[in-house]
Write a protein that holds these residues in place. Sequence first.
Motif, short mmCIF file in Angstrom:
data_model
loop_
_atom_site.label_atom_id
_atom_site.label_comp_id
_atom_site.label_asym_id
_atom_site.label_seq_id
_atom_site.Cartn_x
_atom_site.Cartn_y
_atom_site.Cartn_z
N PRO A 185 -11.99 -85.22 83.34
CA PRO A 185 -10.57 -85.44 83.13
C PRO A 185 -10.17 -85.83 81.70
CG PRO A 185 -11.57 -86.69 84.86
CD PRO A 185 -12.40 -86.18 84.41
N SER A 186 -8.89 -85.26 81.19
CA SER A 186 -8.60 -85.40 79.73
C SER A 186 -7.20 -86.19 80.03
CB SER A 186 -8.56 -84.26 79.16
OG SER A 186 -7.99 -84.46 78.01
N GLU A 187 -6.97 -87.26 78.80
CA GLU A 187 -5.59 -87.70 78.60
C GLU A 187 -4.52 -86.60 78.11
OE1 GLU A 187 -4.45 -90.69 79.43
OE2 GLU A 187 -6.13 -90.73 80.66
N ARG A 188 -5.06 -85.76 77.60
CA ARG A 188 -4.08 -84.74 76.91
C ARG A 188 -3.68 -83.65 78.31
NH1 ARG A 188 -5.69 -80.72 71.68
NH2 ARG A 188 -3.97 -82.01 70.80
N PRO A 189 -2.48 -83.35 78.40
CA PRO A 189 -2.00 -82.66 79.31
C PRO A 189 -2.04 -81.07 78.82
CG PRO A 189 -0.18 -83.42 78.50
CD PRO A 189 -1.44 -84.19 77.92
N VAL A 190 -2.50 -80.19 79.59
CA VAL A 190 -2.66 -78.58 79.03
C VAL A 190 -1.78 -77.91 80.32
CG1 VAL A 190 -4.19 -76.77 78.64
CG2 VAL A 190 -4.91 -79.16 78.51
N VAL A 191 -0.87 -77.12 79.47
CA VAL A 191 0.08 -76.28 80.31
C VAL A 191 -0.28 -74.76 79.87
CG1 VAL A 191 2.49 -75.67 80.53
CG2 VAL A 191 1.88 -78.06 80.10
N VAL A 192 -0.58 -73.84 81.09
CA VAL A 192 -0.97 -72.55 80.97
C VAL A 192 -0.01 -71.73 81.79
CG1 VAL A 192 -2.64 -70.99 81.37
CG2 VAL A 192 -3.21 -73.12 80.60
N GLU A 193 0.30 -70.66 81.28
CA GLU A 193 1.45 -69.95 82.12
C GLU A 193 0.72 -68.53 82.31
OE1 GLU A 193 6.08 -69.53 81.75
OE2 GLU A 193 5.05 -68.12 80.13
N PHE A 194 0.71 -68.14 83.37
CA PHE A 194 0.29 -66.79 83.81
C PHE A 194 1.38 -65.94 84.41
CE2 PHE A 194 -2.87 -70.24 85.02
CZ PHE A 194 -4.05 -69.43 84.88
N ARG A 195 1.41 -64.70 83.31
CA ARG A 195 2.49 -63.91 83.59
C ARG A 195 2.00 -62.42 83.72
NH1 ARG A 195 5.95 -65.32 78.13
NH2 ARG A 195 4.30 -63.86 77.35
N SER A 196 2.71 -61.73 84.71
CA SER A 196 2.42 -60.15 84.97
C SER A 196 3.73 -59.43 85.34
CB SER A 196 1.41 -60.19 86.23
OG SER A 196 2.20 -60.28 87.58
N ASP B 182 0.72 -74.32 76.38
CA ASP B 182 -0.38 -74.01 75.47
C ASP B 182 -1.12 -72.98 75.24
OD1 ASP B 182 -0.38 -77.28 74.59
OD2 ASP B 182 -0.82 -77.32 76.60
N ALA B 183 -0.88 -72.07 76.24
CA ALA B 183 -1.84 -70.92 76.42
C ALA B 183 -0.74 -70.08 77.44
CB ALA B 183 -3.18 -70.94 76.86
N ARG B 184 -0.93 -68.70 77.13
CA ARG B 184 0.03 -67.91 78.10
C ARG B 184 -1.17 -66.77 78.47
NH1 ARG B 184 4.34 -68.92 74.54
NH2 ARG B 184 6.23 -69.87 75.80
N ILE B 185 -1.20 -66.48 79.50
CA ILE B 185 -2.16 -65.41 80.18
C ILE B 185 -1.42 -64.12 80.52
CG2 ILE B 185 -4.24 -64.55 81.36
CD1 ILE B 185 -5.12 -67.49 81.50
N ASP B 186 -0.92 -63.11 79.75
CA ASP B 186 -0.47 -61.95 80.31
C ASP B 186 -1.67 -61.03 80.87
OD1 ASP B 186 2.49 -61.79 79.37
OD2 ASP B 186 1.58 -62.74 77.71
N HIS B 187 -1.42 -60.64 82.06
CA HIS B 187 -2.61 -59.94 82.75
C HIS B 187 -2.20 -58.92 83.56
CE1 HIS B 187 -1.01 -63.22 85.59
NE2 HIS B 187 -1.58 -62.28 86.49
N ASP B 188 -3.03 -57.96 83.85
CA ASP B 188 -2.97 -57.28 84.84
C ASP B 188 -3.77 -57.94 86.17
OD1 ASP B 188 -3.41 -54.38 86.56
OD2 ASP B 188 -5.32 -55.02 86.16
N PRO B 189 -3.08 -58.00 87.29
CA PRO B 189 -3.45 -58.77 88.29
C PRO B 189 -5.00 -58.41 89.02
CG PRO B 189 -1.01 -58.26 88.78
CD PRO B 189 -1.57 -57.49 87.34
N GLY B 190 -5.17 -57.11 89.02
CA GLY B 190 -6.44 -56.75 89.56
C GLY B 190 -7.56 -57.22 88.66
N THR B 191 -7.50 -56.99 87.17
CA THR B 191 -8.38 -57.22 86.29
C THR B 191 -8.46 -58.96 86.25
OG1 THR B 191 -7.70 -55.54 84.88
CG2 THR B 191 -8.96 -57.27 84.00
N LEU B 192 -7.40 -59.50 86.24
CA LEU B 192 -7.79 -61.11 86.23
C LEU B 192 -8.46 -61.53 87.27
CD1 LEU B 192 -6.64 -63.64 85.08
CD2 LEU B 192 -4.97 -63.82 86.57
N ASN B 193 -7.97 -60.87 88.49
CA ASN B 193 -8.91 -61.49 89.91
C ASN B 193 -10.45 -61.00 89.75
OD1 ASN B 193 -6.18 -62.09 90.46
ND2 ASN B 193 -6.13 -60.81 92.24
N LEU B 194 -10.65 -59.83 89.22
CA LEU B 194 -12.08 -59.37 89.00
C LEU B 194 -12.61 -60.41 88.15
CD1 LEU B 194 -11.59 -55.48 89.12
CD2 LEU B 194 -12.64 -56.82 90.79
#
Length: 283
Positions: free
Chosen positions: A197-208, A233-245
């Motif tokens: 657990p961390s006191e710092r919140p981390v926000v991540v956005e997944f986009r396809s 804090d971070a964005r992950i732009d992805h091809d869904p099949g590759t992300l799942n693999l």
Amino acid sequence: MAATVSEQRWRVARTALADQTDRFLDLVRATPPAAKATAHWSVVDTLAHVGSLAWYYVCLVDPEHRPLPVPGLHRQLPDITVDTVADFNDVLLRHLTERDPQALADRLRADVGQLLLASEGRRPDETVPWLGGARVPLAGLCAHLVNELLIHGHDVAHVTGRPWSLPGRDAALFMELFLAGVVRHGYGRLIDGGAPPSERPVVVEFRSAYAAPVRLMLHRGRMTFAAPDARPDARIDHDPGTLNLMMFGRVSRARAVLTGKVRISGRRPWLLPGFLRKFRTPS
């Protein structure tokens, strides 16, 4: 992201399950059943594994369906986490001893058909109990099985070098309907452990290109949806099949990034590894 699953996305998930079942079974029929699909499973073992999940899922939506022949199964389910799913799979395969490819294929097709029939006309965000005390919406249940067919189809295709695609529209359902669904409705103990657990919140956005963005927050060891105005804090732009693999250990993170099919950006991308140690799948 909408609070519920739309009827249109529900139809997409159901169609994807029917289509990917057909693809997977066509592939398995054309592959030697005794060949190794993974380090531990043959092609026919892989078929038995996918079939065991379809059987279990029918039981979740149709209480009258014949239960899995696994003594004490319901007592084991609440304690399962992503780190012990492999042990759970081994238990299922030890009790499900059928290894005739045709019999297994017929059972998988029948159970997928029954799952679609039993869930027809029901709300896509109606939940059922799942592993680790998680609650999974019906749409997420279908999406999870679609992902199993796609990931294990990738394993089977590797045996003979046959091409096997993970169509973006269908692969995207895993993040959109299953992972987001268990975060929304409660993941129980499913992702216990991982990052401290961390006191710092981390926000991540997944986009396809195939679904609405999913924006999640990890704070004090808990995973929730981030507020609409929260800055990622971070964005992950992805091809869904590759992300799942990648998430299931079939493709390395380095390869996924170097091919450009997973692209990481944002103001604090160095926080992403800690996030992914919590937000993880069996690999």
